[in-house]
Design a protein around this motif. Structure first.
Motif, PDB file in Angstrom:
ATOM      1  N   ARG A   1       0.976  -1.504  -0.150  1.00  0.00           N
ATOM      2  CA  ARG A   1      -0.210  -0.074  -0.352  1.00  0.00           C
ATOM      3  C   ARG A   1       0.622   1.061   0.365  1.00  0.00           C
ATOM      4  O   ARG A   1       0.671   2.336  -0.941  1.00  0.00           O
ATOM      5  N   VAL A   2       1.622   1.372   0.766  1.00  0.00           N
ATOM      6  CA  VAL A   2       3.067   1.987   0.998  1.00  0.00           C
ATOM      7  C   VAL A   2       3.492   2.280  -0.532  1.00  0.00           C
ATOM      8  O   VAL A   2       3.281   3.667  -1.370  1.00  0.00           O
TER       9      VAL A   2
ATOM     10  N   LYS B   1       7.784  11.744  -5.508  1.00  0.00           N
ATOM     11  CA  LYS B   1       6.704  11.922  -3.971  1.00  0.00           C
ATOM     12  C   LYS B   1       8.189  11.552  -3.561  1.00  0.00           C
ATOM     13  O   LYS B   1       8.636  10.037  -3.608  1.00  0.00           O
TER      14      LYS B   1
ATOM     15  N   GLY C   1       8.596   9.722   0.360  1.00  0.00           N
ATOM     16  CA  GLY C   1       8.043   9.059   1.646  1.00  0.00           C
ATOM     17  C   GLY C   1       8.392   9.247   2.866  1.00  0.00           C
ATOM     18  O   GLY C   1       9.258   8.548   2.833  1.00  0.00           O
TER      19      GLY C   1
ATOM     20  N   THR D   1       0.223   1.865   9.234  1.00  0.00           N
ATOM     21  CA  THR D   1       2.225   1.451   8.751  1.00  0.00           C
ATOM     22  C   THR D   1       2.789   0.181  10.381  1.00  0.00           C
ATOM     23  O   THR D   1       3.794   0.000  10.248  1.00  0.00           O
TER      24      THR D   1
ATOM     25  N   TYR E   1      -1.060   9.472   6.370  1.00  0.00           N
ATOM     26  CA  TYR E   1      -1.642   8.411   6.545  1.00  0.00           C
ATOM     27  C   TYR E   1      -1.303   7.928   8.217  1.00  0.00           C
ATOM     28  O   TYR E   1       0.166   8.370   8.895  1.00  0.00           O
TER      29      TYR E   1
ATOM     30  N   GLY F   1      -0.411  14.306   1.266  1.00  0.00           N
ATOM     31  CA  GLY F   1      -0.862  13.250   1.566  1.00  0.00           C
ATOM     32  C   GLY F   1      -0.504  12.453   3.595  1.00  0.00           C
ATOM     33  O   GLY F   1       0.653  12.272   3.953  1.00  0.00           O
TER      34      GLY F   1
ATOM     35  N   ILE G   1       3.514  11.736   2.819  1.00  0.00           N
ATOM     36  CA  ILE G   1       3.932  11.961   1.277  1.00  0.00           C
ATOM     37  C   ILE G   1       3.969  13.701   0.900  1.00  0.00           C
ATOM     38  O   ILE G   1       3.043  14.026   1.493  1.00  0.00           O
TER      39      ILE G   1
ATOM     40  N   ASP H   1       1.691   1.626  -3.569  1.00  0.00           N
ATOM     41  CA  ASP H   1       0.833   1.905  -4.574  1.00  0.00           C
ATOM     42  C   ASP H   1       0.774   4.068  -4.229  1.00  0.00           C
ATOM     43  O   ASP H   1       0.630   4.727  -5.371  1.00  0.00           O
ATOM     44  N   LEU H   2       0.593   4.349  -2.889  1.00  0.00           N
ATOM     45  CA  LEU H   2       0.408   5.637  -2.925  1.00  0.00           C
ATOM     46  C   LEU H   2       1.850   6.449  -2.640  1.00  0.00           C
ATOM     47  O   LEU H   2       1.719   7.669  -3.862  1.00  0.00           O
ATOM     48  N   LEU H   3       2.793   5.886  -2.906  1.00  0.00           N
ATOM     49  CA  LEU H   3       4.174   6.588  -4.097  1.00  0.00           C
ATOM     50  C   LEU H   3       4.002   6.941  -5.384  1.00  0.00           C
ATOM     51  O   LEU H   3       5.319   7.146  -5.866  1.00  0.00           O
ATOM     52  N   GLY H   4       3.351   5.508  -5.399  1.00  0.00           N
ATOM     53  CA  GLY H   4       2.726   5.483  -7.442  1.00  0.00           C
ATOM     54  C   GLY H   4       4.549   4.757  -7.911  1.00  0.00           C
ATOM     55  O   GLY H   4       4.983   4.684  -9.554  1.00  0.00           O
TER      56      GLY H   4
END
Length: 249
Positions: A87-88, A197, A199, A235, A232, A230, A245, A90-93
């Protein structure tokens, strides 16, 4: 820069001379009693010394000593699940073909996972200031045939990434170890491609306890020229860890 230091140095010498002239014989008495003119001269001396060294007369926040022990501690079995690392990414592309930097890579735990994600058309740069970590990751990449992994030995205030080299960066439990975060993160911007991005996964703390409150991170990143895009908390299910992010403004 040398000219600026010299100019500032000369200004401070002039200030010190002015204080001496204004203080006269009273300044000599003040040296015995710790009066304001003497304290002013003391400040001038400190600031002059800092300028001569090319340093700002500022106080740094507490930081933690970078980890230099057994790297295998980062390889515990359920870490993927606890961090929800997919998921991490995914969010960082982080997708096939992207270039990723693992800052403070340690054992290369994230490097390996990012390498698999970006595939043969992407690249992962594993950066660390510990030469033993760089050697460890290099051997690991060779053993596991991770041909898209590159290693970089960074400096304390400069990750030394190539200019315009990465689409995403992850700093996994390492930000609290950076002694000069604002200039360091400014330097990092040179390596970022448009839209990249950054993170940061860390835990709340006072800086010296291997954690740093997330509002301090947001403030420092803002000073370094980044915007928060972002926030979240998935984690780790302890309410202390966070995942932020950022993108360069």
């Amino acid at each position: 820069m040398i000219a600026l230091i010299r100019s500032s140095h000369a200004t401070l010498r002039g200030l010190a001379l002015g204080l001496m002239l204004l203080g006269g014989t009273g300044l000599m008495a003040g040296a015995q009693m710790g009066t304001e003119p003497q304290r002013a001269l003391d400040r001038v001396a400190v600031e002059t010394s800092n300028l001569a060294l090319g340093q700002e007369a500022t106080t740094q926040r507490p930081t933690s000593t970078p980890y230099a022990g057994d790297l295998s501690i980062f390889e515990y079995p359920d870490r993927d699940k606890k961090l929800q690392i997919d998921r991490v990414m995914d969010l960082l592309g982080i997708v096939p073909g992207k270039n990723v930097a693992d800052i403070g890579a340690g054992s290369g735990w994230f490097t390996v996972r990012a390498s698999r994600r970006v595939g043969p058309t992407g690249t992962v740069i594993a950066e660390d200031i510990n030469p033993l970590a760089i050697e460890y990751i290099g051997k690991r990449a060779l053993k596991d045939n991770l041909t898209n992994v590159r290693t970089v030995l960074g400096g304390p205030d400069d990750p030394r990434l190539p200019s315009g080299s990465v689409d995403a960066v992850l700093m996994l439990k390492v930000y609290h170890e950076i002694a000069h975060p604002v200039p360091t993160m400014k330097v990092l911007q040179r390596a970022l491609r448009p839209g990249a991005k950054v993170g940061i996964i860390d835990r709340n703390g006072n800086g010296a306890d291997h954690g740093l409150n997330h509002d301090v991170v947001v403030k420092e990143m803002d000073e370094a020229g980044y915007k928060l895009v972002g926030t979240y908390d998935f984690t780790k299910a302890d309410g202390q860890d966070y995942f932020l992010i950022f993108q360069a403004r």
